[in-house]
Design a protein around this motif. Structure first.
Motif, mmCIF file in Angstrom:
data_model
loop_
_atom_site.group_PDB
_atom_site.id
_atom_site.type_symbol
_atom_site.label_atom_id
_atom_site.label_comp_id
_atom_site.label_asym_id
_atom_site.label_seq_id
_atom_site.Cartn_x
_atom_site.Cartn_y
_atom_site.Cartn_z
ATOM 1 N N GLY B 593 0.773 -1.112 -0.168
ATOM 2 C CA GLY B 593 -0.150 -0.030 -0.128
ATOM 3 C C GLY B 593 0.897 1.445 -0.043
ATOM 4 N N GLN B 594 2.153 1.217 -0.089
ATOM 5 C CA GLN B 594 2.900 2.388 -0.290
ATOM 6 C C GLN B 594 3.263 2.600 -1.552
ATOM 7 O OE1 GLN B 594 4.269 3.752 2.638
ATOM 8 N NE2 GLN B 594 4.123 2.116 4.097
ATOM 9 N N ARG B 595 2.157 3.361 -2.138
ATOM 10 C CA ARG B 595 2.270 3.651 -3.433
ATOM 11 C C ARG B 595 3.136 4.594 -3.907
ATOM 12 N NH1 ARG B 595 -3.438 3.368 -3.534
ATOM 13 N NH2 ARG B 595 -4.091 1.336 -4.531
ATOM 14 N N ARG B 596 3.641 5.688 -3.118
ATOM 15 C CA ARG B 596 4.609 6.730 -3.328
ATOM 16 C C ARG B 596 5.732 6.012 -3.604
ATOM 17 N NH1 ARG B 596 3.205 12.093 -2.912
ATOM 18 N NH2 ARG B 596 1.151 12.241 -2.340
ATOM 19 N N HIS B 597 6.046 5.055 -2.386
ATOM 20 C CA HIS B 597 7.440 4.505 -2.351
ATOM 21 C C HIS B 597 7.513 3.576 -3.490
ATOM 22 C CE1 HIS B 597 8.991 5.954 1.213
ATOM 23 N NE2 HIS B 597 7.982 5.930 1.850
ATOM 24 N N ALA B 598 6.381 2.814 -3.872
ATOM 25 C CA ALA B 598 6.522 2.007 -5.182
ATOM 26 C C ALA B 598 6.886 2.724 -6.386
ATOM 27 C CB ALA B 598 5.039 1.407 -5.237
ATOM 28 N N LEU B 599 6.141 3.751 -6.480
ATOM 29 C CA LEU B 599 6.339 4.450 -7.711
ATOM 30 C C LEU B 599 7.763 5.143 -7.796
ATOM 31 C CD1 LEU B 599 5.315 6.219 -10.153
ATOM 32 C CD2 LEU B 599 4.489 8.101 -8.687
ATOM 33 N N ARG B 600 8.276 5.567 -6.478
ATOM 34 C CA ARG B 600 9.744 6.034 -6.547
ATOM 35 C C ARG B 600 10.821 4.993 -7.067
ATOM 36 N NH1 ARG B 600 12.803 5.353 -2.861
ATOM 37 N NH2 ARG B 600 11.344 4.578 -1.585
ATOM 38 N N CYS B 601 10.348 3.953 -6.428
ATOM 39 C CA CYS B 601 11.218 2.755 -7.072
ATOM 40 C C CYS B 601 11.311 2.281 -8.212
ATOM 41 C CB CYS B 601 11.212 1.520 -6.088
ATOM 42 S SG CYS B 601 11.194 1.654 -4.319
ATOM 43 N N GLN B 628 0.664 3.556 -10.914
ATOM 44 C CA GLN B 628 0.671 4.206 -9.757
ATOM 45 C C GLN B 628 0.471 5.747 -9.759
ATOM 46 O OE1 GLN B 628 1.118 2.509 -7.215
ATOM 47 N NE2 GLN B 628 2.043 0.536 -7.842
ATOM 48 N N SER B 629 1.134 6.359 -10.749
ATOM 49 C CA SER B 629 1.205 7.784 -10.655
ATOM 50 C C SER B 629 -0.350 7.995 -10.804
ATOM 51 C CB SER B 629 1.714 8.305 -12.087
ATOM 52 O OG SER B 629 3.160 7.785 -12.090
ATOM 53 N N PHE B 630 -1.229 7.505 -11.527
ATOM 54 C CA PHE B 630 -2.591 7.660 -11.682
ATOM 55 C C PHE B 630 -3.472 7.526 -10.350
ATOM 56 C CE2 PHE B 630 -6.955 6.629 -12.710
ATOM 57 C CZ PHE B 630 -7.284 7.667 -13.320
ATOM 58 N N THR B 631 -3.024 6.437 -9.642
ATOM 59 C CA THR B 631 -3.629 6.368 -8.376
ATOM 60 C C THR B 631 -3.150 7.280 -7.262
ATOM 61 O OG1 THR B 631 -2.061 4.496 -7.874
ATOM 62 C CG2 THR B 631 -4.212 3.867 -8.639
ATOM 63 N N LEU B 632 -1.990 7.653 -7.528
ATOM 64 C CA LEU B 632 -1.590 8.853 -6.795
ATOM 65 C C LEU B 632 -1.944 10.332 -7.159
ATOM 66 C CD1 LEU B 632 2.071 7.436 -5.866
ATOM 67 C CD2 LEU B 632 0.207 7.671 -4.327
ATOM 68 N N SER B 633 -2.789 10.121 -8.298
ATOM 69 C CA SER B 633 -3.257 11.404 -8.607
ATOM 70 C C SER B 633 -2.314 12.336 -9.343
ATOM 71 C CB SER B 633 -4.419 12.181 -7.806
ATOM 72 O OG SER B 633 -3.491 12.271 -6.533
ATOM 73 N N HIS B 634 -1.286 11.737 -9.824
ATOM 74 C CA HIS B 634 -0.602 12.279 -10.880
ATOM 75 C C HIS B 634 -0.722 12.002 -12.357
ATOM 76 C CE1 HIS B 634 2.009 13.905 -7.465
ATOM 77 N NE2 HIS B 634 2.416 12.713 -7.204
ATOM 78 N N ARG B 662 -6.285 0.980 -23.614
ATOM 79 C CA ARG B 662 -7.491 1.207 -22.891
ATOM 80 C C ARG B 662 -7.115 1.898 -21.566
ATOM 81 N NH1 ARG B 662 -9.041 -3.607 -24.771
ATOM 82 N NH2 ARG B 662 -8.337 -4.577 -22.975
ATOM 83 N N GLU B 663 -6.062 1.347 -20.992
ATOM 84 C CA GLU B 663 -5.560 2.032 -19.641
ATOM 85 C C GLU B 663 -5.184 3.548 -20.020
ATOM 86 O OE1 GLU B 663 -4.496 0.705 -15.674
ATOM 87 O OE2 GLU B 663 -5.377 -0.365 -17.645
ATOM 88 N N TYR B 664 -4.511 3.596 -21.172
ATOM 89 C CA TYR B 664 -4.023 4.927 -21.387
ATOM 90 C C TYR B 664 -5.299 5.953 -21.682
ATOM 91 C CZ TYR B 664 -2.070 8.854 -24.152
ATOM 92 O OH TYR B 664 -1.726 10.219 -24.629
ATOM 93 N N LEU B 665 -6.045 5.399 -22.517
ATOM 94 C CA LEU B 665 -7.094 6.253 -22.745
ATOM 95 C C LEU B 665 -8.208 6.884 -21.608
ATOM 96 C CD1 LEU B 665 -8.485 4.623 -26.057
ATOM 97 C CD2 LEU B 665 -7.186 6.594 -25.814
ATOM 98 N N TYR B 666 -8.080 5.798 -20.614
ATOM 99 C CA TYR B 666 -8.833 6.126 -19.321
ATOM 100 C C TYR B 666 -8.189 7.082 -18.595
ATOM 101 C CZ TYR B 666 -11.086 5.396 -14.857
ATOM 102 O OH TYR B 666 -11.635 5.619 -13.734
ATOM 103 N N VAL B 667 -7.021 6.913 -18.457
ATOM 104 C CA VAL B 667 -6.132 8.048 -17.511
ATOM 105 C C VAL B 667 -6.121 9.219 -18.399
ATOM 106 C CG1 VAL B 667 -3.769 8.431 -16.978
ATOM 107 C CG2 VAL B 667 -4.534 6.214 -16.589
#
Lengths: 142, 1462
Positions: B593-601, B628-634, B662-667
């Motif tokens: 659940g550490q999304r930010r850290h995941a993204l950073r890694c 991850q960026s999307f879920t972190l609202s970036h 599809r994912e891209y279009l959604y984001v």
């Protein structure tokens, strides 16, 4: 037999990667990429001691839980990596060695092809055939 | 490895500190609460001792205790033996709350061939965790080079170690002492002390509580009297303290005075707040104890945020403390209270108000108190206990010596194993009762360790380890091993190397045997840190990786990350391993659940994989980053990441790509929803920018019915460099013709279609109200189809004509660019430029498709085509497009709107040196047209235009010019690559042919007059000036009436075509030129291109040759001429292959020349002859004059074709004229300039005398059967006779022979003499004039002398010496026989000089002896040019015999003579 065979260019980008189709290709890409660190380490270590009388076969790079990764580097610093299933204990070092030698010969043939531009990915039926021969024959091979 | 702010020693040392419990009376709690703190919290910032303490070991050696820290905690009796889920959650939050700060300076680490960026936040972000030790560590931190820091890991580790539950097998987390705190305001403080003391005793000894654990049965109790200075009564406090001293001894009690600050003074003085750094931790710990579960994500990162976090739990603690009235479980707090505690108002309540009632003096008091407690109370207590334990052990072993010396012996072995008394066996080995003797040594070791007597500690641990191992008490053994290794490491002098294998064994035992991951983790953390300090990164990495397991994602993630850092810190940095483990860490982080850290890694790993050809891995990372960026609202970052996947040449499967898309279009959609102002860029489909083509003008209409439109330029044509050059050349000719022969300097060829090869340096000119078509090349790199819709161009328009003043003042918008970006989004139509929209544009998998997008500009100005805008959707198996149109389904199919810019790079510059060294690109203004005012526009149509012609065939066609615009046009001209192919006719000679094409059917293209055929008739002659056919260059003016075409007007003109002389397919290009009647527009002229392909097939071949006639001048009809020439015309039908052509008829032979004309057909008899068609024509010199041409027609049929009129004359001039003037000029200049060279001079003279400038026109008719219809085709062929004696043909000699000529490396030796002798033989023309028959009466006179006149005419323009020899010199026997019968008499040799063109008559006399037939042609004539030597002398003898019949005259009548002759 191997589950993944890769040829890596001198600049460490893949020239050729084939893996057993049943398994996750991405995983092998990561494995092969990570193994390059060990290859480089070994090359630098060998380079110091022996100079030009270099053994091309690098031996077992590292064992993971599921696989054993073997390396081989040509004089032009092109790397061959063969990933073998850990459960496959029948393979001896000598057999791996001969696999690499076969691979190297085929690779040399590819390089000798005047229509192959060096640096490009390998697209050769003959090479494919050699690699297929070394790969694990899965049930799905039709 | 991430660098720590602490040194390893300090870290390990701080991991194990003496624990001190606190018991507070309610009243004391109230006093400390004034500072928003409880007592333990109050002390926390001062728990590190700045001065050195001393302790004596059992051998009375003084041991220095440096930098000791103690840990003061409230007594919490919750049974947290194991690591609770709540604790895990807290750890999770600690990690979550500690994030790298964005936007801080990045640190670049070069590892291998990669540069890794880490955001460097070592000092800022980790400040809360260590600034208390900052003073002591300042020198360390200054000297250290920070490479990469991971403060979240340190925070995790610190919290983890502090929240370690006290374990049975060790004493390190057990309380050593207990502070009993009572306020001086209590009525009877001493009673309170007693109460607290009993309470402590109850907790420790009643057995009700398993927690907390106590080190030693008789725990040190330290009595603290808390005095609130603000409440006064200092004397009373002092007296109570005195009383306490009496009771507990002065080393066992303390009077702490505090709260000396009044609240009113609060504003004046800013007191540093040392608590803020600790309270986060404190807060979390209290939460652990309170089992507070749900907390919102900690988003704040600064200390401010943590302070506010800590605030929320303070009321909670106060409540519980007061409600329970004593040290009861805080876990009993009910949820309501917790909720109340986290009310918004309590959150909002004054932040940072810790220690509000404390002055700096009070701080000092607290510090002194801690020091006093430690040095006076704690350390002596520990010292005492160590002694006791030592004594016990020594006595138990029955050894007189101290343990200290005895241990040495034990190491030697031979130790008797001590069995515990029937200990129960468990999975992790033995469990000793708390007071078991085996544990005593461990207890002593722990005590020694806590007071930093590591040497003794090590030996004790070692001993204990052996004991435990022999007992198979694995948990205990592992603990002893761990601590033995740690104390070995911490020994100052390092007498023995760090036993890493101890640690490994300990970890393995903890993990595998005891299944205690928490302990294993602690052990691993310590070990890894120690290994790192010893530069054993590889071992540390292995250790850390081994510790990753399924049970805790957070731990695995953190450890993997640390392992990854280990890899890049190795001597040979293993960058790829780093990256791989970062990915693994990122994966675990995201699971935790550490999304930010995941993204950073993932982002850090990406640095290694990026653009190195590992596309599969790169795609995977990008995909994860995107998610991850999307879920972190970036979402912007997400879009960027997804874009990477889609634009790179992907190796993914089609389904995978579809998912990505599809994912891209959604984001993307969510991003677009976020900001509406500007359309974002779409990555798909790829635009091949440089292949973009721009076309100006209308798309051509195709042929409508009979009419065939000019082909012009279209987007369907491929660009051809040669063709473009050809068109440019034609246009140059036209412009030159329009500007009186001068090409203006500003001339630029019109380019209707711009592409990457055309010259795009200038702004192209487009015309208002004429469309601009942009062809964009889209490529779909994916294996899934794409559906584009509402595709249109995006442009920016700057209006022209806005005066500068307007621009500056009110009409700011006039000068400003207008763009259709808003219009497109809002659906407003634009009146400046109309934009056409392509509603649907489907692209198959991996397809490259062209889209033609249209703009229609309405006003003048500067237009910039910026890009394309469209809706993008994933076409689902073809029918996606259908779904798109309906609104409801459009929701299901994800459609996003976006743009893509068209950025066209000009060609690479290669002019200067800089250009060559660098990669520079020129300008490309393809997409920036300037819109000019409307221009006239002309269309050209062709009627009855053939596609196949016979060679030389004349066909009449019509051409229609149509002005389709609103402006008049003029100056119509046409240029062609084949000017001899067509003619519009000349004004003076144009026959009155029907103008409309319909009435002209089956009408001959020629102008004819009816005559009867008279064999041997004399040619009719016409004199025509060449000026009537004056359009001799490639450019022709088109003779339209009035010279202008009004708007909407159209005019038809006849057009004659003549099949090319060479067979094959001919590409014939026309370029029509016209101008606007209004001048001064940017575009000076316009052009229209037309290309036709004519298939020419063979018809006839005409061969002609001329030779001198030997007819004497007086025989010719016309006395004016100097002589005649015989012309032979051979006609051959070479049209063998054509089945359609039945037969050819030669209907007329005409001549055209300035000096000569055909006169008469000698023998036109067998005109039905086979392949060869011989003519014998007399030719005579005419009085043509220099520029006048004489056309002489000899018709063989019933009608005469006037060859001097259109089209015959036109084509004659077009076909034959061009070489002539050049030739005439050439010869004249040659004669004048090359006088010096005698050889060339001679040849010139000779050539000139052989020159014949006669053109033969053969007009034929062919009967052709085509589609069961008989057609009559007409045609004409030209033969130019240049020299006498040489054969000329209508077929131009094949060029291939020349091309294939062998290369000659040696210059060929010229043979001028041979050539000359042949030519010189033509110098003098000889004629013998004599009577055909001569009757001589031989009977009467035996000698018959006949006068013969020899006429010598000099054909050349130079004086010629002539030698005439009459003597017989022939050696042949037959001639001897013949010649012997006659002889020349009189002068037999003459030497004469003939002036140029002189005719001289010599009278000779031949003497015959008897009747007979004689050949008189025996005189030999030698001629040479007067100035030349003898070498040039040549025989001029004519080959033909000149026969004379000599009759013998008798007295008898004539009949006898005839009889004699027989």
């Amino acid at each position: 037999m191997a589950v993944c065979i890769a040829v890596i260019a001198k600049e460490n980008y893949p020239l050729y990667i084939r893996s057993v189709p049943t398994q996750n290709e991405l995983k092998f890409h990561y494995t092969v990429h990570t193994s390059l660190d060990v290859v480089e380490e070994k090359i630098s270590a060998v380079g110091k001691s022996l100079g030009d009388q270099r053994e091309l076969y690098l031996g077992l790079l590292y064992p993971t839980e599921d696989y054993k990764v073997y390396g081989y580097v040509t004089n032009s610093k092109v790397k061959f990596v063969i990933v073998v299933d850990s459960s496959n204990t029948s393979l001896r070092d000598n057999e791996i060695r001969s696999m690499f030698r076969k691979l190297h010969n085929s690779f040399t043939d590819v390089m000798c092809n005047p229509f192959h531009s060096p640096g490009n990915t390998i697209q050769s039926k003959a090479f494919d055939g050699i690699v297929s021969g070394m790969m694990v024959q899965t049930a799905s091979t039709v | 490895m991430a660098q720590c702010v602490q040194s390893v020693q300090e870290f390990v040392q701080d991991s194990f500190v003496p624990m001190v419990a606190v018991l507070c009376s309610e009243e004391a709690e109230r006093v400390t609460r004034k500072n928003n703190l409880n007592f333990a919290e109050l002390l926390r910032p001062f728990c590190r001792l700045t001065s050195e303490g001393h302790i004596r070991d059992p051998n009375n050696q003084v041991q220095v205790v440096k930098n000791l820290r103690i840990c003061v905690n409230n007594v919490v009796t919750s049974p947290n033996t194991a690591f609770s889920p709540a604790q895990r959650r807290v750890l999770n939050e600690v990690v979550l709350s500690c994030q790298p700060q964005e936007g801080t300076a990045t640190n670049v680490i070069t590892a291998g061939d990669c540069d890794l960026n880490f955001s460097d936040h070592s000092l800022k972000a980790s400040a809360p965790w260590y600034s208390a030790w900052k003073e002591t560590l300042s020198e360390v931190s200054a000297s250290k080079h920070y490479t990469a820091t991971t403060p979240w890991f340190e925070a995790y580790r610190e919290n983890f170690l502090q929240s370690m539950p006290a374990s049975e097998h060790e004493f390190l987390n057990h309380y050593l002492a207990c502070l009993l705190v009572v306020s001086s305001t209590e009525t009877v403080p001493v009673e309170q002390f007693l109460k607290l003391s009993q309470e402590q005793h109850r907790i420790q000894h009643s057995g009700d509580y398993t927690n907390p654990k106590w080190f030693i049965p008789n725990t040190l109790k330290y009595y603290v009297l808390l005095h609130d200075m603000s409440e006064g009564g200092e004397q009373r406090a002092d007296s109570v303290y005195e009383d306490m001293k009496q009771r507990y001894g002065h080393q066992g009690c303390y009077l702490l005075k505090m709260n000396s600050r009044t609240f009113s003074a609060e504003e004046d003085e800013q007191i540093p707040d040392p608590w803020s750094q600790y309270l986060h931790r404190n807060n979390l710990q209290s939460q652990v104890s309170a089992a507070a579960t749900d907390r919102g994500p900690v988003s704040c990162q600064g200390s401010q945020g943590e302070a506010s976090n800590s605030l929320e739990s303070h009321p909670l603690q106060l409540d519980t403390a007061s409600s329970s009235g004593s040290l009861h479980t805080l876990s009993a707090v009910n949820p309501e209270l917790k909720k109340g505690a986290r009310d918004p108002e309590s959150l909002a309540g004054g932040a940072g108000s810790h220690g509000a009632s404390l002055t700096l003096n009070d701080h000092d008091h607290i510090r002194q108190f801690i020091q006093e407690f430690t040095f006076r109370g704690l350390l002596p207590h520990i010292e005492k206990n160590i002694r006791q334990l030592n004594d016990q052990l020594v006595s138990r072993k029955g050894l007189s010596r101290s343990l200290f010396t005895a241990t040495k012996k034990w190491f030697g072995g031979g130790k008797v194993p001590e069995k515990g008394i029937s200990e129960p066996k468990s999975t992790c080995g033995l469990l000793y009762p708390p007071e078991a003797p085996e544990l005593q040594i461990r207890k002593m070791a722990d005590l020694c360790f806590l007071v930093q007597h590591y040497e003794l500690a090590y030996s004790c641990y070692h001993t204990a380890k052996k004991d435990f191992l022999s007992d198979q008490a694995m948990l205990y053994a592992a603990g002893a091993l761990e601590m033995a290794a740690v104390s070995a490491f911490l020994q100052a002098g390092a007498p023995r190397p760090y036993p890493a294998h101890y640690m490994d064994t300990a970890i393995q035992t903890y993990r595998d045997v005891c299944k205690n991951m928490v302990l294993a983790e602690r052990c691993a953390l310590l070990s890894a840190e120690i290994l790192k300090s010893q530069v054993k990164y590889s071992d540390a990495a292995t250790l850390l990786i081994k510790m990753t397991s399924e049970d805790s994602d957070l731990r695995s993630a953190l450890l993997l990350e640390q392992a990854a850092h280990c890899f890049i810190n190795m001597r040979n940095p293993m960058v790829r391993k780093f990256a791989f483990h970062m990915i693994l860490a990122g994966h675990r982080f995201s699971k935790a659940g550490q999304r930010r850290h995941a993204l950073r890694c993932y982002c850090q790993a990406m640095q290694v994989y990026k653009e190195r050809g590992w596309s599969l891995a790169e795609d995977h990372i990008n995909f994860t980053i995107g998610r991850q960026s999307f879920t972190l609202s970036h979402p912007e970052n997400a879009v960027t990441a997804f874009r990477q996947i889609l634009t790179n040449d992907s190796r993914q499967t089609a389904t995978q790509q579809g998912a990505f898309l599809r994912e891209y279009l959604y984001v993307y959609k969510s991003v677009v929803l976020g900001n509406e102002d500007r359309l974002p860029q779409l990555p798909l489909p790829c635009i091949h920018s440089s292949a973009t083509r721009v076309y100006f003008g209308h798309e051509r209409r195709l042929a409508e019915g009979e009419k065939q439109a000019a082909t012009h330029v279209s987007l369907d044509q491929e660009y051809d460099q040669d063709l473009a050059a050809m068109w440019c050349h034609l246009e140059e000719q036209l412009v030159a013709a329009a500007n009186r022969g001068i090409v203006p300097a500003t001339f630029q060829p019109t380019q209707c279609c711009l592409n990457s090869q055309t010259d795009n340096l200038r702004f192209p000119l487009a015309v208002a109200e004429e469309p601009i078509i942009v062809e964009v090349t889209f490529r779909n790199p994916l294996k899934v189809p794409l559906a584009l819709s509402n595709l249109s161009l995006l442009w920016r328009f700057t209006a022209e004509g806005a005066t500068p003043s307007e621009e500056k003042t009110t009409e700011e918008s006039a000068g400003e660019a207008v763009t259709n970006e808003e219009a497109l989004t809002e659906g407003v139509s634009n009146d400046v430029v109309t934009t056409e929209i392509i509603l649907e544009f489907l692209m198959g998998p991996e397809e490259t498709k062209l889209a033609r997008l249209r703009l229609l500009p309405h006003s003048t100005g500067q237009l910039n085509i910026v890009g394309v805008v469209y809706n993008l959707a994933a076409a689902s198996s073809g029918e996606g497009a259908l779904l798109l149109s309906t609104g409801q389904q459009a929701l299901e199919v994800m459609v996003v709107r976006g743009r893509q810019d068209l950025k066209i790079q000009g060609p690479r510059l290669n002019q200067t040196k800089e250009d060559k060294m660098l990669v520079r690109h020129g300008q490309d203004r393809r997409l920036d047209p300037i819109i000019t005012p409307p221009m006239p526009l002309m269309e050209v149509f062709f009627l009855q235009f053939p596609t196949a012609l016979l060679c030389g065939e004349i066909r009449k066609a019509y051409v229609e010019f149509c002005n389709v615009s609103g402006g008049a046009l003029c100056g119509l001209r046409v240029a062609s690559t084949h000017p001899d192919f067509f003619t519009f006719g000349s004004q003076t000679t144009t026959p009155l042919t029907p103008v409309s094409p319909t009435s002209a059917e089956n009408c001959s293209a020629y102008k004819t007059t009816a005559t009867t055929r008279q064999p041997g008739s004399v040619a009719s002659e016409t004199l025509v000036s060449a000026k009537d056919f004056s359009q001799l260059s490639g450019v022709m003016e088109i003779p339209i009436e009035g010279g202008t075409l009004q708007p909407g007007e159209s005019t038809q003109l006849p057009l004659w075509l003549r099949g090319p002389d060479q067979e094959g397919v001919h590409e014939i290009n026309f370029l029509f030129y016209y101008e606007s009647t209004t001048k001064g527009i940017k575009i000076s002229h316009r052009v229209l291109r037309h290309t036709v392909f004519i298939c020419a097939s063979r018809s006839l071949s005409v061969q002609a040759s001329a030779c001198r006639s030997s007819v004497p001048p007086h025989h010719s009809v016309d006395e004016k001429g100097s002589g005649g020439t015989l012309v032979f015309v051979d006609v051959e039908n070479i049209n063998t292959s054509e089945a359609g052509v039945r037969e050819f008829h030669i209907i007329q032979v005409s001549s055209s020349s300035r000096h000569w004309c055909l006169h008469k057909c000698i023998n036109p008899a067998n005109d039905k002859g086979g392949l060869h068609f011989p003519f014998y024509c007399f030719c005579r010199s005419s009085v043509g004059g220099a520029e006048k041409y004489t056309f002489a027609d000899l018709n063989l049929g019933n009608e005469r074709i006037i060859s001097s009129s259109t089209p015959c004359g036109d084509f004659f001039f077009r076909g034959c004229r061009p070489p002539q003037p050049q030739r005439v000029d050439g010869t004249s200049s040659r004669t004048s300039s090359t006088n010096k060279s005698p050889a060339s001079d001679i040849s010139n003279i000779v050539r000139k005398c052989n020159e014949l400038d006669l053109n033969i026109i053969v007009i034929w008719k062919a009967y052709v059967v085509e589609d069961n219809k008989q057609l009559i085709l007409e045609g004409q062929l030209h033969v130019a006779l240049q020299t006498i004696g040489k054969e000329a043909s209508s077929l131009t000699p094949k060029e291939e022979a020349q091309e294939m000529a062998l290369l000659k490396f040696k210059a060929e030796v010229p043979a001028p003499v041979a050539l000359l002798s042949a030519e010189l033989s033509q110098l003098i023309k000889t004629n013998l004039h004599y009577p055909e028959t001569y009757t001589h009466p031989f009977v009467q006179e035996s000698l018959c002398v006949v006068p013969v006149t020899l006429t010598l005419s000099n054909c050349s323009s130079a004086p010629v010496d002539v030698l005439i020899d009459l003597r017989h010199k022939s050696s042949s026997p037959e001639s001897l026989e013949v010649h012997s019968s006659f002889t020349w008499v009189g002068q037999t040799q003459y030497k004469l000089q003939l002036k140029p063109l002189e005719v001289l008559c010599l009278t000779l006399r031949a003497c015959f002896l008897q009747a007979g037939v004689y050949n008189l042609n025996t005189p030999r004539v030698f001629a040479k040019l007067a100035e030349q030597g003898a070498m040039c002398e040549t025989s001029q003898q004519a080959a033909s015999p000149a026969l004379i019949i000599i009759n013998s005259a008798r007295v008898q009548p004539q009949g006898d003579v005839l009889g004699l002759l027989d």
